[in-house]
Design an enzyme around this catalytic site. Structure first.
Site, PDB file in Angstrom:
ATOM      1  N   CYS A   1       0.865  -1.178   0.000  1.00 21.43           N
ATOM      2  CA  CYS A   1       0.000   0.000   0.000  1.00 21.43           C
ATOM      3  C   CYS A   1       0.899   1.225   0.000  1.00 21.43           C
ATOM      4  CB  CYS A   1      -0.963  -0.019   1.184  1.00 21.43           C
ATOM      5  SG  CYS A   1      -0.148   0.042   2.792  1.00 21.43           S
ATOM      6  N   THR A   2       0.345   2.402   0.268  1.00 18.73           N
ATOM      7  CA  THR A   2       1.118   3.636   0.121  1.00 18.73           C
ATOM      8  C   THR A   2       2.258   3.755   1.125  1.00 18.73           C
ATOM      9  OG1 THR A   2      -0.937   4.661  -0.570  1.00 18.73           O
ATOM     10  CG2 THR A   2       0.903   6.141  -0.085  1.00 18.73           C
TER      11      THR A   2
END
Ligand SMILES: [Zn+2]
Ligand SMILES: [Zn+2]
Length: 450
Positions: A199-200
């Site tokens: 994810c980020t």
């Protein structure tokens, strides 16, 4: 001391320019046990306000999730404020790849139920039983393993503009939606395959990896520090970036470039483009991808309807905005029917290695499809009724009503009644009615603008 921001966004931007100091954009998170989130919030605000910290921070009983910017020369003082908390000692601070002095314009610290809305009941599984953390080099190696399934834990508008090659990108608006979908779609691989997720900044995988282990996945791995830390390590160690395109970020920049690849398309004309924008019509604010030419044609709007609205006098626009709450609807983006080009497939989980189909359309000319005909108008209530003869009609569709007396009238359906019941979909044979501020005539034609 004041616990709120006294300056407007514009005043902040001007101040930052005047100060001429380089600001750092960074993010971090920590899961912990916080007894009194409200007090924690107040303490942070008082410690950070004098350091000119700006950003969006969420605190909860379960921890803290922060995206912020601060003057570079306050960095060490800032880190000291974190070190006063046991659970943040030695915490990894993700520094953004591209620095932009205006990435945040105020300091907002909010108390929430959770630092990430995951929709999970944490009491039902062991949240500390997480996946194995991998650095960039190990992550790259595992990507090359044919026995690996790589899943993007972000939302469709994030993965659309940049992702790891070969990743599965769930077509979801929210993190909480994605968990059950991924579990169902990948259930046959629970035992044999490596489940690799990213994810980020790593925070979503912290909880998701524990959840998938609880659901019976044997080999669960997660990208340490997310795409942000991956990119830093790729640069520092001279590795190949297997992440291509842009990393979506939730500040004014809306994305930072990782590689020169452009993996998405303008949502209006379809040409390769990865610039997100919010519709210039304040009442719409739809988040979508728009190329420079379309930005010019539509003056920053998502549709001709919104473009017409921004040319109304300000008080008329305000009157239109009253009572409209878009909330998460703005993230419908590529799925919104007002956009003329969409490449998101209707499937739930995108197939692996689905690199973009390139499609070019040279003009943003309006196309329409016949839906039905006008059959009645109720003057008192200003309601027009139509018989649907072809296709389907949805709330949020942009329509065209056309006839010799009516002329050509465009509008977006915000609310409709189908066979006298409130509904969101009308199909062939249905009687559909909605509010109109003009009289329609019998047999006026109803079209859906495509
Ligand atoms: Zn375009
Ligand atoms: Zn719009």
């Amino acid at each position: 001391m004041q616990l709120y921001n006294t300056l407007s966004a514009e005043e902040r931007a001007a101040l930052i320019d005047e100060a001429g100091k380089q600001r750092l954009t960074l993010s971090f998170y920590a899961y912990a046990r916080i007894e009194d989130p409200k007090k924690f919030r107040d303490d942070l605000f008082m410690a950070w306000e004098p350091l000119e910290v700006l950003g969006r921070i969420y605190v909860a009983h379960e921890g803290i999730n922060a995206q912020l910017s601060l003057p570079a020369d306050h960095f060490y003082e800032f880190r000291d404020t974190l070190e006063t908390y046991d659970f943040m000692q030695g915490i990894r601070l993700n520094v953004a790849v591209e620095q932009n002095d205006h990435s945040f314009l105020k300091l907002t610290i909010k108390v929430r139920d959770k630092i990430v809305a995951d929709g999970l009941n944490d009491d039902t599984f062991d949240v500390t039983n997480k996946g194995i953390h991998l650095g960039a080099a190990d992550f790259n190696a595992m990507l090359d393993d044919p026995n690996t399934i790589v899943v993007d834990m972000r939302n469709h508008y994030e993965s659309e503009i940049g992702h790891f090659v070969g990743s599965i990108k769930p077509d979801v608006d929210t993190f909480r939606e994605s968990l059950p979908i991924i579990e169902t779609q990948l259930s046959e691989f629970k035992e044999g395959k490596n489940l690799l997720m990213y994810c980020t900044g790593g925070i979503r995988c912290e909880k998701a990896s524990a959840y998938f282990k609880h659901k019976g996945f044997n080999n669960v791995y997660q990208l340490e520090g997310g795409i942000i830390e991956y990119t830093r390590q790729v640069k520092a160690e001279g590795l190949q970036s297997k992440f291509i395109g842009k990393n979506f970020v939730f500040d004014h920049r809306l994305g930072e470039r990782i590689t020169d690849d452009i993996v998405s398309n303008c949502h209006q004309c379809g040409k390769p483009c990865d610039t997100h924008t919010n519709c210039a019509n304040e009442a719409c604010h739809l988040l979508f991808i728009q190329c420079e030419e379309c930005a010019e044609t539509f003056e920053g709007c998502c549709s001709t309807a919104c473009n017409e609205i921004i040319h109304l006098p300000e008080d008329e626009q305000k009157a239109l905005r009253r009572g409209i709450k878009n909330g998460n609807m703005i993230f419908k983006k590529g799925k919104s029917d007002v956009l003329t080009f969409r490449n998101s497939s209707p499937g739930v989980v995108g197939t692996a290695v689905a690199e973009p189909k390139r499609r070019f359309e040279t003009t943003a000319k309006i196309k329409k499809a016949y839906v039905g005909k006008g059959i009645h108008f109720f003057p008192k209530a200003s309601i027009g009724q139509f018989l649907v003869e072809e296709g389907e009609l949805y709330v949020s569709n942009e329509i065209l009503i056309s006839g010799p007396t009516t002329g050509e009238q465009k509008l977006i359906i915000e609310e409709m009644f189908v066979n006298d019941q409130p509904a969101t979909t009308a199909r062939k044979g249905d009687l559909v009615s909605f509010k109109l501020d003009y009289r329609i005539r019998l047999s006026d034609k109803l079209y859906k603008i495509l």
